[in-house]
Design a protein around this motif. Structure first.
Motif, PDB file in Angstrom:
ATOM      1  N   THR A 244      49.391  54.737   6.360  1.00 17.22           N
ATOM      2  CA  THR A 244      47.950  54.937   6.230  1.00 17.22           C
ATOM      3  C   THR A 244      47.150  53.748   6.737  1.00 17.22           C
ATOM      4  OG1 THR A 244      48.012  54.076   3.971  1.00 17.22           O
ATOM      5  CG2 THR A 244      48.235  56.472   4.261  1.00 17.22           C
ATOM      6  N   GLU A 245      47.808  52.787   7.352  1.00 20.34           N
ATOM      7  CA  GLU A 245      47.052  51.638   7.817  1.00 20.34           C
ATOM      8  C   GLU A 245      46.366  51.953   9.145  1.00 20.34           C
ATOM      9  OE1 GLU A 245      49.683  48.341   8.026  1.00 20.34           O
ATOM     10  OE2 GLU A 245      50.689  49.059   9.794  1.00 20.34           O
ATOM     11  N   SER A 246      45.195  51.405   9.280  1.00 19.25           N
ATOM     12  CA  SER A 246      44.412  51.633  10.490  1.00 19.25           C
ATOM     13  C   SER A 246      44.938  50.742  11.622  1.00 19.25           C
ATOM     14  CB  SER A 246      42.948  51.318  10.218  1.00 19.25           C
ATOM     15  OG  SER A 246      42.777  49.927  10.037  1.00 19.25           O
ATOM     16  N   PRO A 247      44.570  51.059  12.851  1.00 19.83           N
ATOM     17  CA  PRO A 247      44.988  50.190  13.963  1.00 19.83           C
ATOM     18  C   PRO A 247      44.478  48.757  13.795  1.00 19.83           C
ATOM     19  CG  PRO A 247      44.190  52.265  14.805  1.00 19.83           C
ATOM     20  CD  PRO A 247      43.925  52.265  13.324  1.00 19.83           C
ATOM     21  N   TYR A 248      43.303  48.589  13.215  1.00 21.19           N
ATOM     22  CA  TYR A 248      42.768  47.244  12.978  1.00 21.19           C
ATOM     23  C   TYR A 248      43.662  46.484  12.002  1.00 21.19           C
ATOM     24  CZ  TYR A 248      39.765  43.553  11.216  1.00 21.19           C
ATOM     25  OH  TYR A 248      39.276  42.345  10.834  1.00 21.19           O
ATOM     26  N   GLN A 249      44.102  47.145  10.931  1.00 13.66           N
ATOM     27  CA  GLN A 249      44.972  46.482   9.963  1.00 13.66           C
ATOM     28  C   GLN A 249      46.311  46.113  10.588  1.00 13.66           C
ATOM     29  OE1 GLN A 249      44.940  49.509   6.935  1.00 13.66           O
ATOM     30  NE2 GLN A 249      43.645  48.264   5.601  1.00 13.66           N
ATOM     31  N   ARG A 250      46.817  46.976  11.447  1.00 10.06           N
ATOM     32  CA  ARG A 250      48.085  46.699  12.117  1.00 10.06           C
ATOM     33  C   ARG A 250      47.956  45.486  13.034  1.00 10.06           C
ATOM     34  NH1 ARG A 250      49.139  51.614  14.643  1.00 10.06           N
ATOM     35  NH2 ARG A 250      49.173  52.439  12.544  1.00 10.06           N
ATOM     36  N   VAL A 251      46.858  45.411  13.781  1.00 11.64           N
ATOM     37  CA  VAL A 251      46.625  44.260  14.660  1.00 11.64           C
ATOM     38  C   VAL A 251      46.481  42.991  13.834  1.00 11.64           C
ATOM     39  CG1 VAL A 251      44.942  43.231  16.238  1.00 11.64           C
ATOM     40  CG2 VAL A 251      45.680  45.580  16.574  1.00 11.64           C
TER      41      VAL A 251
ATOM     42  N   TYR B  75      49.736  42.312   3.368  1.00  7.76           N
ATOM     43  CA  TYR B  75      50.161  43.346   4.295  1.00  7.76           C
ATOM     44  C   TYR B  75      51.542  43.932   4.023  1.00  7.76           C
ATOM     45  CZ  TYR B  75      46.256  41.679   7.082  1.00  7.76           C
ATOM     46  OH  TYR B  75      45.005  41.329   7.508  1.00  7.76           O
ATOM     47  N   PHE B  76      52.421  43.217   3.341  1.00 13.51           N
ATOM     48  CA  PHE B  76      53.795  43.674   3.232  1.00 13.51           C
ATOM     49  C   PHE B  76      54.237  44.015   1.820  1.00 13.51           C
ATOM     50  CE2 PHE B  76      53.619  41.099   7.060  1.00 13.51           C
ATOM     51  CZ  PHE B  76      54.124  42.002   7.987  1.00 13.51           C
ATOM     52  N   LYS B  77      53.570  43.520   0.824  1.00 16.64           N
ATOM     53  CA  LYS B  77      53.945  43.790  -0.539  1.00 16.64           C
ATOM     54  C   LYS B  77      53.509  45.190  -0.911  1.00 16.64           C
ATOM     55  CE  LYS B  77      53.991  41.451  -4.949  1.00 16.64           C
ATOM     56  NZ  LYS B  77      53.469  40.318  -5.695  1.00 16.64           N
ATOM     57  N   LYS B  78      54.408  45.959  -1.533  1.00 10.24           N
ATOM     58  CA  LYS B  78      54.059  47.317  -1.921  1.00 10.24           C
ATOM     59  C   LYS B  78      53.040  47.280  -3.048  1.00 10.24           C
ATOM     60  CE  LYS B  78      57.988  50.182  -0.874  1.00 10.24           C
ATOM     61  NZ  LYS B  78      58.978  51.093  -1.433  1.00 10.24           N
ATOM     62  N   ASN B  79      52.157  48.223  -3.006  1.00 15.31           N
ATOM     63  CA  ASN B  79      51.163  48.370  -4.060  1.00 15.31           C
ATOM     64  C   ASN B  79      51.815  49.133  -5.199  1.00 15.31           C
ATOM     65  OD1 ASN B  79      48.910  48.549  -5.608  1.00 15.31           O
ATOM     66  ND2 ASN B  79      47.663  49.592  -4.084  1.00 15.31           N
ATOM     67  N   ARG B  80      52.072  48.475  -6.309  1.00 16.24           N
ATOM     68  CA  ARG B  80      52.806  49.077  -7.433  1.00 16.24           C
ATOM     69  C   ARG B  80      51.995  50.165  -8.131  1.00 16.24           C
ATOM     70  NH1 ARG B  80      57.975  47.640  -6.709  1.00 16.24           N
ATOM     71  NH2 ARG B  80      58.145  45.440  -6.305  1.00 16.24           N
ATOM     72  N   ARG B  81      50.698  50.107  -8.050  1.00 14.96           N
ATOM     73  CA  ARG B  81      49.865  51.093  -8.729  1.00 14.96           C
ATOM     74  C   ARG B  81      50.007  52.482  -8.120  1.00 14.96           C
ATOM     75  NH1 ARG B  81      44.260  48.769  -8.202  1.00 14.96           N
ATOM     76  NH2 ARG B  81      45.216  47.531  -6.602  1.00 14.96           N
ATOM     77  N   ASN B  82      50.316  52.568  -6.840  1.00 12.38           N
ATOM     78  CA  ASN B  82      50.402  53.866  -6.173  1.00 12.38           C
ATOM     79  C   ASN B  82      51.784  54.489  -6.249  1.00 12.38           C
ATOM     80  OD1 ASN B  82      47.746  53.652  -5.510  1.00 12.38           O
ATOM     81  ND2 ASN B  82      48.133  52.840  -3.463  1.00 12.38           N
TER      82      ASN B  82
END
Length: 83
Positions: free
Chosen positions: A12-19, A75-82
């Motif tokens: 679900t990350e946007s191209p901006y977040q990936r860059v 950017y790399f740590k999983k979001n535990r809430r989801n």
């Protein structure tokens, strides 16, 4: 037994977040590399007094490690809430 199916994980990350993720990793590598280069350089390579090279190189390595931790958390740590 009540098993709930999880939907397949979608990126679900946007191209901006990936860059930004890869740019931050590039900057980590540059800070660490330049800091190590300064620490390992000889007097002919850099005409700084040795104590200044230790200070500057140490600061760059420390800042590179700090940026790595921040990039990992963002950017790399999983979001535990989801999960």
């Amino acid at each position: 037994m009540d098993f709930q199916r999880k939907p397949p994980h979608r990126n679900t990350e946007s191209p901006y977040q990936r860059v930004m993720k890869y740019t931050s990793l590039l900057m980590v590598a540059l800070y660490l590399g330049f800091g190590i280069y300064i620490l390992q350089s000889s007097q002919e390579q850099m005409a700084f007094p040795q104590q200044y090279k230790y200070i500057l190189g140490g600061m760059l390595v420390f800042y590179g490690l700090l940026r790595f931790v921040r990039a990992y958390q963002q950017y790399f740590k999983k979001n535990r809430r989801n999960d």
